[in-house]
Design a protein around this motif. Sequence first.
Motif, PDB file in Angstrom:
ATOM      1  N   MET A  90       0.832  -1.216   0.000  1.00 22.99           N
ATOM      2  CA  MET A  90       0.000   0.000   0.000  1.00 22.99           C
ATOM      3  C   MET A  90       0.864   1.263   0.000  1.00 22.99           C
ATOM      4  O   MET A  90       0.729   2.107   0.884  1.00 22.99           O
ATOM      5  CB  MET A  90      -0.899   0.005   1.243  1.00 22.99           C
TER       6      MET A  90
ATOM      7  N   MET B  37      -0.787   4.776   0.524  1.00 19.98           N
ATOM      8  CA  MET B  37      -1.651   5.040   1.676  1.00 19.98           C
ATOM      9  C   MET B  37      -0.848   5.748   2.766  1.00 19.98           C
ATOM     10  O   MET B  37       0.241   5.322   3.111  1.00 19.98           O
ATOM     11  CB  MET B  37      -2.278   3.754   2.192  1.00 19.98           C
TER      12      MET B  37
ATOM     13  N   ASN C 245     -11.766   1.374   7.398  1.00 22.84           N
ATOM     14  CA  ASN C 245     -10.861   0.565   6.580  1.00 22.84           C
ATOM     15  C   ASN C 245      -9.436   1.121   6.535  1.00 22.84           C
ATOM     16  O   ASN C 245      -8.675   0.795   5.631  1.00 22.84           O
ATOM     17  CB  ASN C 245     -11.421   0.394   5.161  1.00 22.84           C
ATOM     18  N   ARG C 246      -9.058   1.895   7.529  1.00 22.18           N
ATOM     19  CA  ARG C 246      -7.675   2.363   7.670  1.00 22.18           C
ATOM     20  C   ARG C 246      -7.109   2.035   9.051  1.00 22.18           C
ATOM     21  O   ARG C 246      -5.976   2.341   9.351  1.00 22.18           O
ATOM     22  CB  ARG C 246      -7.582   3.879   7.444  1.00 22.18           C
TER      23      ARG C 246
ATOM     24  N   TRP D  85      -4.317  -5.106   4.044  1.00 24.50           N
ATOM     25  CA  TRP D  85      -4.356  -4.587   2.679  1.00 24.50           C
ATOM     26  C   TRP D  85      -5.709  -4.885   2.021  1.00 24.50           C
ATOM     27  O   TRP D  85      -6.297  -4.020   1.370  1.00 24.50           O
ATOM     28  CB  TRP D  85      -3.205  -5.206   1.890  1.00 24.50           C
ATOM     29  N   GLN D  86      -6.217  -6.102   2.228  1.00 27.54           N
ATOM     30  CA  GLN D  86      -7.516  -6.469   1.660  1.00 27.54           C
ATOM     31  C   GLN D  86      -8.618  -5.562   2.196  1.00 27.54           C
ATOM     32  O   GLN D  86      -9.509  -5.139   1.451  1.00 27.54           O
ATOM     33  CB  GLN D  86      -7.846  -7.928   1.981  1.00 27.54           C
TER      34      GLN D  86
ATOM     35  N   ALA E  87      -8.131  -2.456   3.613  1.00 31.91           N
ATOM     36  CA  ALA E  87      -7.860  -1.061   3.254  1.00 31.91           C
ATOM     37  C   ALA E  87      -8.248  -0.765   1.806  1.00 31.91           C
ATOM     38  O   ALA E  87      -8.692   0.339   1.493  1.00 31.91           O
ATOM     39  CB  ALA E  87      -6.384  -0.738   3.486  1.00 31.91           C
ATOM     40  N   THR E  88      -8.088  -1.758   0.930  1.00 35.91           N
ATOM     41  CA  THR E  88      -8.428  -1.569  -0.485  1.00 35.91           C
ATOM     42  C   THR E  88      -9.857  -2.009  -0.794  1.00 35.91           C
ATOM     43  O   THR E  88     -10.283  -1.967  -1.945  1.00 35.91           O
ATOM     44  CB  THR E  88      -7.448  -2.338  -1.393  1.00 35.91           C
ATOM     45  N   ARG E  89     -10.563  -2.447   0.210  1.00 35.67           N
ATOM     46  CA  ARG E  89     -11.959  -2.874   0.113  1.00 35.67           C
ATOM     47  C   ARG E  89     -12.167  -4.115  -0.737  1.00 35.67           C
ATOM     48  O   ARG E  89     -13.249  -4.327  -1.278  1.00 35.67           O
ATOM     49  CB  ARG E  89     -12.857  -1.725  -0.379  1.00 35.67           C
ATOM     50  N   LYS E  90     -11.119  -4.962  -0.842  1.00 33.53           N
ATOM     51  CA  LYS E  90     -11.319  -6.278  -1.444  1.00 33.53           C
ATOM     52  C   LYS E  90     -12.173  -7.127  -0.507  1.00 33.53           C
ATOM     53  O   LYS E  90     -12.869  -8.038  -0.933  1.00 33.53           O
ATOM     54  CB  LYS E  90      -9.976  -6.979  -1.671  1.00 33.53           C
TER      55      LYS E  90
END
Length: 146
Positions: free
Chosen positions: A29, A32, A59-60, A87-88, A90-93
């Motif tokens: 990331m 970010m 999500n952070r 990471w999943q 934070a990136t909204r996966k």
Amino acid sequence: MNFVLVTGSNISRRSLAENVVNFCIEELMPRMRTLDIEVKIRSMKDEGAIGFCLETDNNRTFEIDAERTLDEENFIETICHEMVHAWQGATRKMKEKPNKRLWLCKDGKYRNYTNCAYMRQPWEVEAYRMQSGLLKKFKESNYYVK
């Protein structure tokens, strides 16, 4: 600016954990700048796991738990695995909702895989696939101090 806090264990283990988290942020990331990650190094023997990652306020913001008795290599790999989950999120996966986790599928829709077998949950498949490569890159990086 990203904020990383590590608690538990001893100073060298806390420093190692902080270096792994910062490496993973840079690797996964790099753009970010508002992440808040707390790592708790503690005994997890009664929990049947060696690591957890939990999205907290948004999500952070994430809490990562890591088993304190792991040897160095497994400790690093566990934190790498949990950072993939950060990471999943934070990136909204992956999205966490009360009592369920949703995964962003290729068609752009979120699906609930919470009740799927652990090793078939898409976020776990991805984290296990990525952890070894992150471990290897970390050990070759300037973040790794022997």
